[in-house]
Write an enzyme that holds these catalytic residues in place. Structure first.
Site, PDB file in Angstrom:
ATOM      1  N   SER A  33      -2.954  -7.694   2.900  1.00 47.07           N
ATOM      2  CA  SER A  33      -3.211  -7.562   4.337  1.00 47.07           C
ATOM      3  C   SER A  33      -3.623  -8.907   4.916  1.00 47.07           C
ATOM      4  O   SER A  33      -3.221  -9.268   6.022  1.00 47.07           O
ATOM      5  CB  SER A  33      -4.303  -6.525   4.594  1.00 47.07           C
ATOM      6  OG  SER A  33      -3.901  -5.263   4.140  1.00 47.07           O
ATOM      7  N   HIS A  76       0.838  -1.197   0.000  1.00 49.13           N
ATOM      8  CA  HIS A  76       0.000   0.000   0.000  1.00 49.13           C
ATOM      9  C   HIS A  76       0.880   1.256   0.000  1.00 49.13           C
ATOM     10  O   HIS A  76       0.648   2.197  -0.748  1.00 49.13           O
ATOM     11  CB  HIS A  76      -0.856   0.073   1.276  1.00 49.13           C
ATOM     12  CG  HIS A  76      -1.919  -0.972   1.393  1.00 49.13           C
ATOM     13  ND1 HIS A  76      -2.087  -1.729   2.510  1.00 49.13           N
ATOM     14  CD2 HIS A  76      -2.898  -1.359   0.536  1.00 49.13           C
ATOM     15  CE1 HIS A  76      -3.119  -2.548   2.361  1.00 49.13           C
ATOM     16  NE2 HIS A  76      -3.627  -2.350   1.155  1.00 49.13           N
ATOM     17  N   ARG A 106      -2.208  -5.686  -8.380  1.00 48.85           N
ATOM     18  CA  ARG A 106      -1.151  -6.651  -8.104  1.00 48.85           C
ATOM     19  C   ARG A 106      -1.050  -7.690  -9.205  1.00 48.85           C
ATOM     20  O   ARG A 106      -0.074  -7.792  -9.904  1.00 48.85           O
ATOM     21  CB  ARG A 106      -1.417  -7.356  -6.770  1.00 48.85           C
ATOM     22  CG  ARG A 106      -1.092  -6.497  -5.592  1.00 48.85           C
ATOM     23  CD  ARG A 106      -1.675  -7.046  -4.338  1.00 48.85           C
ATOM     24  NE  ARG A 106      -3.126  -6.995  -4.384  1.00 48.85           N
ATOM     25  CZ  ARG A 106      -3.903  -7.227  -3.352  1.00 48.85           C
ATOM     26  NH1 ARG A 106      -3.373  -7.572  -2.201  1.00 48.85           N
ATOM     27  NH2 ARG A 106      -5.207  -7.136  -3.456  1.00 48.85           N
ATOM     28  N   LYS A 163     -15.963  -7.465   4.520  1.00 47.62           N
ATOM     29  CA  LYS A 163     -14.799  -7.904   5.288  1.00 47.62           C
ATOM     30  C   LYS A 163     -15.002  -7.627   6.779  1.00 47.62           C
ATOM     31  O   LYS A 163     -15.467  -6.547   7.138  1.00 47.62           O
ATOM     32  CB  LYS A 163     -13.545  -7.159   4.822  1.00 47.62           C
ATOM     33  CG  LYS A 163     -13.144  -7.439   3.384  1.00 47.62           C
ATOM     34  CD  LYS A 163     -11.862  -6.692   3.027  1.00 47.62           C
ATOM     35  CE  LYS A 163     -11.454  -6.934   1.581  1.00 47.62           C
ATOM     36  NZ  LYS A 163     -10.267  -6.147   1.197  1.00 47.62           N
TER      37      LYS A 163
HETATM   38  P1  ADP Z   1      -9.892  -3.085  -0.460  1.00 47.18           P
HETATM   39  O1  ADP Z   1     -10.656  -3.669   0.681  1.00 47.18           O
HETATM   40  O2  ADP Z   1     -10.531  -1.872  -1.058  1.00 47.18           O
HETATM   41  O3  ADP Z   1      -9.408  -4.078  -1.487  1.00 47.18           O
HETATM   42  P2  ADP Z   1      -7.187  -2.945   0.511  1.00 47.18           P
HETATM   43  O4  ADP Z   1      -6.775  -2.227   1.742  1.00 47.18           O
HETATM   44  O5  ADP Z   1      -7.042  -4.431   0.507  1.00 47.18           O
HETATM   45  O6  ADP Z   1      -8.632  -2.471   0.256  1.00 47.18           O
HETATM   46  O7  ADP Z   1      -6.425  -2.359  -0.729  1.00 47.18           O
HETATM   47  C1  ADP Z   1      -6.455  -1.000  -1.054  1.00 47.18           C
HETATM   48  C2  ADP Z   1      -5.747  -0.759  -2.368  1.00 47.18           C
HETATM   49  O8  ADP Z   1      -4.384  -1.134  -2.262  1.00 47.18           O
HETATM   50  C3  ADP Z   1      -6.303  -1.563  -3.543  1.00 47.18           C
HETATM   51  O9  ADP Z   1      -6.201  -0.788  -4.710  1.00 47.18           O
HETATM   52  C4  ADP Z   1      -5.379  -2.739  -3.623  1.00 47.18           C
HETATM   53  O10 ADP Z   1      -5.344  -3.306  -4.920  1.00 47.18           O
HETATM   54  C5  ADP Z   1      -4.074  -2.076  -3.275  1.00 47.18           C
HETATM   55  N1  ADP Z   1      -3.099  -3.008  -2.759  1.00 47.18           N
HETATM   56  C6  ADP Z   1      -3.275  -3.972  -1.863  1.00 47.18           C
HETATM   57  N2  ADP Z   1      -2.133  -4.657  -1.639  1.00 47.18           N
HETATM   58  C7  ADP Z   1      -1.210  -4.093  -2.450  1.00 47.18           C
HETATM   59  C8  ADP Z   1       0.159  -4.362  -2.736  1.00 47.18           C
HETATM   60  N3  ADP Z   1       0.810  -5.375  -2.165  1.00 47.18           N
HETATM   61  N4  ADP Z   1       0.792  -3.557  -3.619  1.00 47.18           N
HETATM   62  C9  ADP Z   1       0.133  -2.555  -4.210  1.00 47.18           C
HETATM   63  N5  ADP Z   1      -1.156  -2.274  -4.026  1.00 47.18           N
HETATM   64  C10 ADP Z   1      -1.823  -3.028  -3.153  1.00 47.18           C
END
Ligand code: ADP
Length: 169
Positions: free
Chosen positions: A130, A19, A92, A43
Site C-alpha cells: 500500500s 491483498h 511477501r 501508521k
Molecule cells: P498491516 O498494517 O497489518 O501490515 P496491511 O494492510 O499492510 O496491514 O496488510 C495486511 C495483510 O496483507 C498482511 O498480512 C500483509 O502481509 C498482506 N499483504 C500486504 N501486501 C500484500 C501483497 N502484495 N500480497 C499479498 N499479501 C499482502
C-alpha cells in the site's frame, strides 16, 4: 473441527491487488471470511476508516462469503467475539517474516484457540505494498495494474489537490 470462520486483518490503506489475491484464496477455503480494518497506531493512514471500508466492499462485492468490518482493540478479542478460528496473513518477502512471527506468537498467547496461517504471495505481487502504491499515485504515476480501478480513482481524487507544502522553503 473443520475450518469455518477465518479473518484477514490489515490496515488496507488502500486495498491492493496483492491483498485481494490473498482474500480471494482464503475465501475459497472457508464458509465465512472476515476482512477487517484494524487501527494501527504505528501508521498514519491516508484514507479514513470509512473510505477504506468502502474500497474493500467494492473490491470484494463478488465474494458472497466475505464480511468487511472495522475494529479497534486487540485482534485476539475480536477473533473470540466473532468465532474466528484462523487468521490468514499474506507473506511477501523474508522481510515480512519477523514481524509476522512476533504477531502470530503474541496472538497465540492472548487467545490460545486462535491459529495463524500464512499464504505465500503470488510472485507478481511480492513487491506490492500500500505504501508503494501511495507513493507512486501521489506523484501521478500509473497504479492501474496494482489496485482495483475503483481504488485507483479514489487515489486520483485524494492527490488531486495541490500539496500546500510544495514550493515552501
Ligand atoms: P498491516 O498494517 O497489518 O501490515 P496491511 O494492510 O499492510 O496491514 O496488510 C495486511 C495483510 O496483507 C498482511 O498480512 C500483509 O502481509 C498482506 N499483504 C500486504 N501486501 C500484500 C501483497 N502484495 N500480497 C499479498 N499479501 C499482502
Amino acid at each position: 473441527m473443520p475450518l469455518r470462520v477465518a479473518l484477514c486483518p490489515g490496515s488496507f490503506d488502500p486495498v491492493t491487488n496483492g491483498h485481494l489475491d490473498v482474500i480471494e484464496r482464503a475465501a475459497a477455503l472457508v464458509e465465512t471470511l472476515y476482512v477487517t480494518v484494524f487501527h494501527n497506531a504505528e501508521k498514519a493512514p491516508l484514507f479514513t476508516t470509512a473510505e477504506r471500508l468502502d474500497m474493500l466492499r467494492h473490491a470484494t462485492a463478488h465474494l458472497g462469503n466475505v464480511r468487511v468490518e472495522a475494529a479497534t482493540g486487540l485482534l485476539a478479542d475480536y477473533a473470540r467475539a466473532r468465532g474466528v478460528q484462523v487468521v490468514v496473513r499474506g507473506l511477501r518477502a523474508v522481510s515480512d517474516f519477523e514481524y509476522e512471527l512476533a504477531m502470530a506468537e503474541m496472538n497465540k498467547q492472548l487467545n490460545g484457540e486462535l491459529e495463524t496461517l500464512f499464504m505465500m504471495t503470488r510472485p507478481a505481487y511480492s513487491f506490492l505494498s500500500s505504501s508503494l502504491v501511495k507513493e507512486v499515485a501521489r506523484w501521478g504515476g500509473d497504479v492501474s495494474r496494482l489496485v482495483p480501478s475503483y481504488v485507483s480513482e479514489r487515489l486520483r481524487e485524494k492527490f488531486a489537490r495541490p500539496d500546500p507544502d510544495v514550493g515552501k522553503a
